[in-house]
Write an enzyme that holds these catalytic residues in place. Structure first.
Site, PDB file in Angstrom:
ATOM      1  CG  PHE A 142     -15.970 -15.030  -2.278  1.00 26.51           C
ATOM      2  CD1 PHE A 142     -16.388 -14.397  -3.737  1.00 26.51           C
ATOM      3  CD2 PHE A 142     -14.736 -14.963  -1.744  1.00 26.51           C
ATOM      4  CE1 PHE A 142     -15.612 -13.900  -4.390  1.00 26.51           C
ATOM      5  CE2 PHE A 142     -13.872 -14.490  -2.341  1.00 26.51           C
ATOM      6  CZ  PHE A 142     -14.365 -14.263  -3.427  1.00 26.51           C
ATOM      7  CG  ASP A 227     -12.802 -19.019   3.558  1.00 30.10           C
ATOM      8  OD1 ASP A 227     -11.574 -18.218   4.276  1.00 30.10           O
ATOM      9  OD2 ASP A 227     -13.130 -19.323   2.063  1.00 30.10           O
ATOM     10  CE  LYS A 256     -10.811 -10.895   1.894  1.00 24.70           C
ATOM     11  NZ  LYS A 256     -11.755 -12.113   0.996  1.00 24.70           N
TER      12      LYS A 256
END
Ligand SMILES: *Cc1c(COP(=O)(O)O)cnc(C)c1O
Length: 402
Positions: A142, A227, A256
């Site tokens: 993802f 990531d 985030k």
């Protein structure tokens, strides 16, 4: 009588696109690890905005940094310098042990930036023939929701009917070093991986995998792009999840928690050789690196510099995994994975779906979210107290064994 909860949800269902299926709770305020809904009911947040809220809700230092900056200047665009920008890039580069920073806003934009950077590096530095650059990625990944990113997703829900898809990616099984090594060829510019796959259900790769990827990418002159949008910035008990295997990638992709749950802040952090490929006008973002984002992120970096939350995540994470391990010994839980204050718990079908377990937990005052049907993801804010964590785990035990 229509409740405030019902009224809010009805409006959302009528006027918002149905691209999410939220739990039926309407949050009004939040502090630390706790949220309060519009009826005054309190809930323990065991999701932390998918790790965007690593430092909890309303962290004083982050809110104060934002408030002070709101009264000074909030946006200049990159047409001009502003007085927090250089400081932010310096501090973030130092936190990462890297040389250069390219700030964006959302995680997906940072991944897009990394993809563009790797391709340009491939053509300009590695000498890949024009248009041939290939990036190796893992299945069940993802990395966000843009057209290019979903082009290399293996999740049909995320992909179907959004084509035509961007070419230039090869998908290999996550955790399989031999498959990854075989996929790397002379046109490969990068390997893009999550050091722990979050959305997939907190999948931790086999020991030695990340170190193996580091070896292969170094030997073959390929960029290792980690990531760390969800795994990074304290969640696993280290600043970066790659540290658990003493691996330093070529490129960190961050998002985030970098914005402290206050504003969206993302960044690609790498060497001068890599990020130096971009020249003025070739890539950018109106809001990327804005003064408000930099002010909040600078405070996030300062908080991370103390190591306090990494240490908390490691200590409370050991406790969490010990407790979940006890549940995994019983019939209700088929598997538990994770690292630090981060866990994927697979629920036995007899107990219910991940969604049903999440709803039962909500009724008991604990908020988590399901992923991929049978899994619930546990990722409380790193500020959570041990007492609150134990209280939440007790509710989970009730729901699973009750
Ligand atoms: C959340 C996430 C993204 C996307 O971030 P957005 O801010 O939602 O665009 C990318 N990669 C990983 C690993 C993520 O967890």
């Amino acid at each position: 009588m229509v409740t405030a909860t019902e009224r809010s949800i009805a409006a959302a269902e009528k006027y918002s696109a149905h691209n999410y299926h939220p739990l039926p709770v309407v949050v009004a305020t939040a502090q630390g690890a706790w949220m309060t809904d519009v009826e005054g009911r309190r809930y323990l947040d065991m999701l932390a905005g998918y790790s965007a809220l690593n430092f909890g809700h309303g962290h004083r230092r982050l809110i104060n940094a934002a408030k002070e900056q709101l009264d000074r200047v909030t946006l200049t665009s990159r047409a001009f310098h502003h007085d927090r920008f250089g400081e932010f890039c310096t501090e973030l580069a130092e936190l990462c042990g890297m040389e250069m920073v390219l700030p964006m806003n959302t995680g997906a934009e940072a991944v897009e930036t990394a993809v563009k950077t790797a391709r340009k590096w491939g053509y300009r530095v590695k000498g890949v023939p024009d248009g041939k650059a290939k990036i190796v990625v893992a299945d069940n990944n993802f990395h966000g929701r843009t057209t290019t990113i979903i082009s290399f997703s293996t999740d049909e829900e995320a992909r179907a009917d959004y084509g035509p898809y961007t070419p230039g990616f090869e998908i290999v099984p996550y955790g399989d070093l031999a498959a990854l090594e075989a996929a790397v060829d002379e046109h490969t510019v990068a390997v893009l991986l999550e050091p722990i796959q979050g959305e997939a259900g907190v999948l931790v790769p086999p020991a030695g995998y990340l170190a193996g990827v580091r070896r292969v990418t170094r030997e073959r002159n390929v960029l290792f792009m980690a990531d760390e949008i969800q795994s990074g910035l304290g969640r696993t008990g280290r600043t970066f999840a790659c540290e658990h295997e003493d691996v330093v990638p070529d490129v960190y992709i961050l998002g985030k928690a970098l914005g402290g749950g206050v504003v969206p802040v993302s960044a690609v952090v790498s060497s001068r050789e890599v990020l130096g490929v971009h020249k003025p006008g070739e890539h950018g973002s109106t809001f990327g690196g804005n003064p408000l984002a930099c002010a909040v992120a600078l405070e996030v970096i300062a908080i991370l510099r103390s190591g306090e939350y990494q240490e908390r995540a490691a200590r409370l994470g050991d406790h969490l995994h010990h407790e979940l391990g006890l549940l995994a010994g019983g019939p209700a839980v088929t598997a538990v994975r994770g690292r630090g204050l981060w866990a994927g718990v697979d629920i036995a079908p007899e107990i219910g779906t991940g969604r049903e377990v999440s709803e039962r937990l909500m009724a008991r005052g604990v908020l988590v979210k399901d992923t991929h049907g049978a899994t619930i993801r546990i990722a409380p804010p790193l500020v959570i107290s041990k007492e609150d964590l134990d209280w939440g785990l007790e509710r989970l035990r009730e729901v699973l064994t009750g």
